[in-house]
Write a protein that holds these residues in place. Structure first.
Motif, PDB file in Angstrom:
ATOM      1  N   PRO A 147      41.632  95.638  18.393  1.00  0.00           N
ATOM      2  CA  PRO A 147      40.685  96.342  19.269  1.00  0.00           C
ATOM      3  C   PRO A 147      40.280  95.473  20.464  1.00  0.00           C
ATOM      4  O   PRO A 147      40.150  94.253  20.349  1.00  0.00           O
ATOM      5  N   ASP A 148      40.101  96.113  21.598  1.00  0.00           N
ATOM      6  CA  ASP A 148      39.681  95.425  22.811  1.00  0.00           C
ATOM      7  C   ASP A 148      38.186  95.126  22.743  1.00  0.00           C
ATOM      8  O   ASP A 148      37.379  96.011  22.441  1.00  0.00           O
ATOM      9  N   PHE A 149      37.820  93.882  23.007  1.00  0.00           N
ATOM     10  CA  PHE A 149      36.413  93.490  22.912  1.00  0.00           C
ATOM     11  C   PHE A 149      35.540  94.295  23.875  1.00  0.00           C
ATOM     12  O   PHE A 149      34.539  94.883  23.478  1.00  0.00           O
ATOM     13  N   GLU A 154      35.800  98.371  22.990  1.00  0.00           N
ATOM     14  CA  GLU A 154      35.618  98.890  21.641  1.00  0.00           C
ATOM     15  C   GLU A 154      34.587  98.130  20.804  1.00  0.00           C
ATOM     16  O   GLU A 154      33.898  98.725  19.985  1.00  0.00           O
ATOM     17  N   ILE A 155      34.494  96.826  20.989  1.00  0.00           N
ATOM     18  CA  ILE A 155      33.615  96.013  20.153  1.00  0.00           C
ATOM     19  C   ILE A 155      32.243  95.813  20.798  1.00  0.00           C
ATOM     20  O   ILE A 155      31.201  96.079  20.194  1.00  0.00           O
ATOM     21  N   LYS A 156      32.232  95.376  22.030  1.00  0.00           N
ATOM     22  CA  LYS A 156      30.975  95.118  22.733  1.00  0.00           C
ATOM     23  C   LYS A 156      30.049  96.344  22.747  1.00  0.00           C
ATOM     24  O   LYS A 156      28.841  96.196  22.517  1.00  0.00           O
ATOM     25  N   LEU A 181      22.506  83.438  20.390  1.00  0.00           N
ATOM     26  CA  LEU A 181      23.533  84.348  19.871  1.00  0.00           C
ATOM     27  C   LEU A 181      23.847  85.452  20.886  1.00  0.00           C
ATOM     28  O   LEU A 181      23.396  86.588  20.755  1.00  0.00           O
ATOM     29  N   PRO A 182      24.645  85.127  21.889  1.00  0.00           N
ATOM     30  CA  PRO A 182      25.007  86.133  22.894  1.00  0.00           C
ATOM     31  C   PRO A 182      26.104  87.071  22.394  1.00  0.00           C
ATOM     32  O   PRO A 182      27.242  86.651  22.227  1.00  0.00           O
ATOM     33  N   GLU A 209      33.499  85.144  21.420  1.00  0.00           N
ATOM     34  CA  GLU A 209      33.473  83.976  20.541  1.00  0.00           C
ATOM     35  C   GLU A 209      32.273  83.988  19.597  1.00  0.00           C
ATOM     36  O   GLU A 209      32.352  83.482  18.482  1.00  0.00           O
ATOM     37  N   THR A 210      31.159  84.585  20.009  1.00  0.00           N
ATOM     38  CA  THR A 210      30.000  84.702  19.119  1.00  0.00           C
ATOM     39  C   THR A 210      30.331  85.625  17.955  1.00  0.00           C
ATOM     40  O   THR A 210      30.032  85.320  16.800  1.00  0.00           O
TER      41      THR A 210
END
Length: 80
Positions: free
Chosen positions: A18-20, A23-25, A46-47, A52-53
């Motif tokens: 999945p593309d960060f 889809e993730i962000k 914790l950004p 990477e977080t």
């Protein structure tokens, strides 16, 4: 037996991570804003707008992310 291996490799190669950004962000924007995004009270530690977080925290994030579909996407993102 050879065709079975071919089918398995076709399935494996068609599965993409999945593309960060797309889809993730958005999962974290919906569930963790404003605290973990720019200007939030824990952003500096914790950004959640940085992949990477998310990679570092891994499945510990599931204490807050309960939706199975979202968890599956995050697991797929975390997979090597």
């Amino acid at each position: 037996m050879g065709s079975q291996n071919f089918a398995t490799s076709v399935v494996a190669s068609s599965t993409k991570k999945p593309d960060f950004a797309t889809e993730i962000k958005p999962i974290f924007q919906a569930r963790c804003q404003p605290c973990h995004f720019p200007g939030g009270k824990v952003y500096d530690r914790l950004p959640f707008d940085k992949p990477e977080t998310i990679t570092r925290l891994g499945t510990k994030l599931f204490t807050r992310i309960k939706d199975e579909k979202e968890q599956r996407l995050i697991r797929d993102f975390l997979a090597p």
